[in-house]
Design an enzyme around this catalytic site. Structure first.
Site, PDB file in Angstrom:
ATOM      1  N   SER A   1       0.823  -1.214   0.000  1.00  0.00           N
ATOM      2  CA  SER A   1       0.000   0.000   0.000  1.00  0.00           C
ATOM      3  C   SER A   1       0.856   1.263   0.000  1.00  0.00           C
ATOM      4  O   SER A   1       0.366   2.352  -0.279  1.00  0.00           O
ATOM      5  CB  SER A   1      -0.928   0.005   1.209  1.00  0.00           C
ATOM      6  OG  SER A   1      -0.149  -0.019   2.401  1.00  0.00           O
ATOM      7  N   HIS A   2       2.121   1.143   0.327  1.00  0.00           N
ATOM      8  CA  HIS A   2       3.022   2.295   0.276  1.00  0.00           C
ATOM      9  C   HIS A   2       4.166   2.076  -0.710  1.00  0.00           C
ATOM     10  O   HIS A   2       5.207   2.713  -0.615  1.00  0.00           O
ATOM     11  CB  HIS A   2       3.558   2.630   1.669  1.00  0.00           C
ATOM     12  CG  HIS A   2       2.520   3.231   2.537  1.00  0.00           C
ATOM     13  ND1 HIS A   2       1.601   2.470   3.228  1.00  0.00           N
ATOM     14  CD2 HIS A   2       2.200   4.530   2.803  1.00  0.00           C
ATOM     15  CE1 HIS A   2       0.780   3.272   3.897  1.00  0.00           C
ATOM     16  NE2 HIS A   2       1.130   4.521   3.657  1.00  0.00           N
TER      17      HIS A   2
ATOM     18  N   GLU B   1      -8.664   0.376   3.046  1.00  0.00           N
ATOM     19  CA  GLU B   1      -9.289  -0.916   3.373  1.00  0.00           C
ATOM     20  C   GLU B   1     -10.787  -0.900   3.087  1.00  0.00           C
ATOM     21  O   GLU B   1     -11.343  -1.908   2.638  1.00  0.00           O
ATOM     22  CB  GLU B   1      -9.025  -1.270   4.840  1.00  0.00           C
ATOM     23  CG  GLU B   1      -7.561  -1.595   5.095  1.00  0.00           C
ATOM     24  CD  GLU B   1      -7.291  -1.943   6.556  1.00  0.00           C
ATOM     25  OE1 GLU B   1      -7.633  -3.070   6.945  1.00  0.00           O
ATOM     26  OE2 GLU B   1      -6.763  -1.086   7.274  1.00  0.00           O
TER      27      GLU B   1
END
Lengths: 345, 345
Positions: free
Chosen positions: A47-48, A189
């Protein structure tokens, strides 16, 4: 560029940097932003990772960040506060510029803060925490984000997901690090639940009328909830106060007003506090680093885990074997290099 | 002493102080300890009110606190850390001694810490947070307690209920203050459930085998759980590191080893961090205090509450009408004065 499914960390850095250089970022901005993105990918923190390249380019295109900004260090001598003005650029080069001064000040005074103002921030805070622990210092880092979280008892988005991160240096190996959103879940999410057509767990969100909801679509139109009830809500509020208002930078509702969307990287400030364990423990019995290891042993010894261990395992693997990327991901990097944002449209 | 069911704050202060003076505390210790006990009673925070007199006397009797200790201030010039050694006495006179120096240092450097070592601590942290906000500074206060909380994923008590408290000064009236245990519940609450013969809510505790339990008796023999899952567990661990190990004082498991019981006040250290909003916001647009009021308005405006409002309402009432005590409570105070701990046995 060599086509491989496991580029080395250095090779991926070069590749991501090249994308940013070709699409408008200065060398200073491109290098620093690429470093945190590659660190995310290296730690299997997808996610990063390279997923963020697109958002970076979109924020540049929207004119909400200065891709050639030169951050300015204000040593603010005689105080415990070092300041860096990012001058509208990304937080990362500003942070890199400030860390040596922060470390020096913390070693001198025992305690010091680094304030970053006017920056666009999107990286996970753990990379910043780890940069401070590398200096032998403990670190507490926080920043607002966008107004997407309702305070406990409230009905509307006001607080951000406001990450709160802490690190403690460990002499042999990786530091003790945690980094979490002060909301129950990250906004991404909710989006994943929506795409998967799944219902949200209880207590994650409220709808636009302030009623509890399990529907991700309704939640995205409503508000997320803080973790841990009123306690998480209080910590989220503290982050707005300390890392928004106190440092003279935007709060989460102000960030959302400024951007008009949660799809661009947020513009705001950031607060980093560094502690020198040597200075704090001076004159007292016991070595703080050795005692901390005993505490960690007691945690692990009863079957609990220290935070960030999954990341550190992925990192060790990436350092040994390279970063594992799919052929599709590598092609996507090529397209981003060739066409920038048009690669996505 | 005048028998009334609503003594003034000053009258109750005199009365509690007299009990401590008669039963072994020096004037310095008695005054400061009585002030926080009376503040608790004034704010209708009964768990930190006159109920604590007994525990204070028991800790003295057990020889786990020096009731005549004279705290020593170490100005530690040239650093951002002011230290007070409580010399084995209560934290309260040490804190009172350190606050003016902390405030001066924070105003000078923008950021400063007060470390209290070798103190016996039992008061709520909000009274200390409020003392710092009275100086126009924001404050973050934390300390370990006894090992009664299992880290998330663990099975045994290791962390304390480790309170975490924060305050922001408000120009007109009471500050923004929160103060909470980093466990789901305070240990006293488990005891209340046990006495009432009620089952505990889900997620509060585990039994001695590390299994989830609703039975308060089994929970008292097992461990409490951190608030907010792994996030609260991480914050509790951070407090052990910063306010125990880093300041060269006892961690929660070490406190329990030292005392051998959770029924006496814990001996350890404490960390207070003070921030000067003026220094942090210097050169930036907007007055931080005015902006904070806007944030508070937004919270209240959507029906959410600011923390500590119940305490502040009780305080206003006590300031106007005196502190409401039952006849039984007043008699108990008399007996404590006459007989000390024998009043209880």
């Amino acid at each position: 560029m060599m086509e491989t499914s496991t580029p080395t960390i250095a090779a991926l850095q070069e590749r991501v940097e090249a994308i940013f250089l070709r699409h408008g970022l200065s060398a200073l901005q491109a290098g620093a932003v690429a470093r945190v993105i590659v660190a995310g990918e290296r730690d299997a923190c997808k996610s990063h990772g390279i997923y963020r390249i697109e958002g970076t380019l979109r924020t540049v295109k929207a004119g909400k960040v200065n891709p050639k900004a030169v951050p300015m260090l204000d040593l603010n001598e005689g105080s415990a506060i070092v300041k860096v003005n990012a001058n509208g650029g990304f937080a990362n080069p500003a942070f890199e510029l400030g860390v040596p001064a922060l470390a020096e000040r913390a070693r001198k005074l025992g305690l010091a803060a680094l304030v970053i103002n006017d920056c666009t921030h999107f990286s996970a805070l753990w990379s910043e925490v780890e940069a401070v622990t590398k200096e032998g210092l403990a670190a507490l880092v926080m920043c607002p984000s966008y107004a997407t979280v309702a305070p406990t008892g409230g009905i509307k988005p006001l607080l951000g997901t406001n990450p709160f991160a802490f690190g403690w240096p460990r002499p042999d190996g990786v530091p003790y690090v945690f980094d979490f959103a002060t909301s129950v879940a990250a906004r991404g999410e909710l989006e994943l639940y929506r795409r998967a057509g799944k219902l949200l767990p209880q207590g994650w969100a409220i709808d636009a009328d302030g009623e509890p909801t399990n529907d991700p679509q309704a939640a995205l139109a409503g508000a997320m909830l803080p973790f841990g009830g009123h306690k998480g809500s209080a910590i989220g509020t503290m982050i707005e106060l300390l890392a928004g208002i106190m440092i003279g930078d935007l709060t989460s509702p102000e960030v959302l007003d400024y951007l008009g969307t949660t799809t661009l990287a947020p513009m705001h400030g950031e607060l980093v506090i560094a502690f020198s364990p040597e200075a704090f423990s001076a004159g007292r019995a016991g070595d703080p680093f050795a005692r901390a290891e005993m505490l960690f042993e007691s945690i692990i010894g009863q079957g609990a885990r220290l935070p960030s261990q999954r990341r550190f395992a992925a990192r060790a693997k990436a350092e040994a074997d390279g970063i594992s990327l799919t052929a599709a991901e590598l092609e996507h990097l090529d397209r981003l290099f060739e066409k920038g944002l048009e690669a996505i449209a």
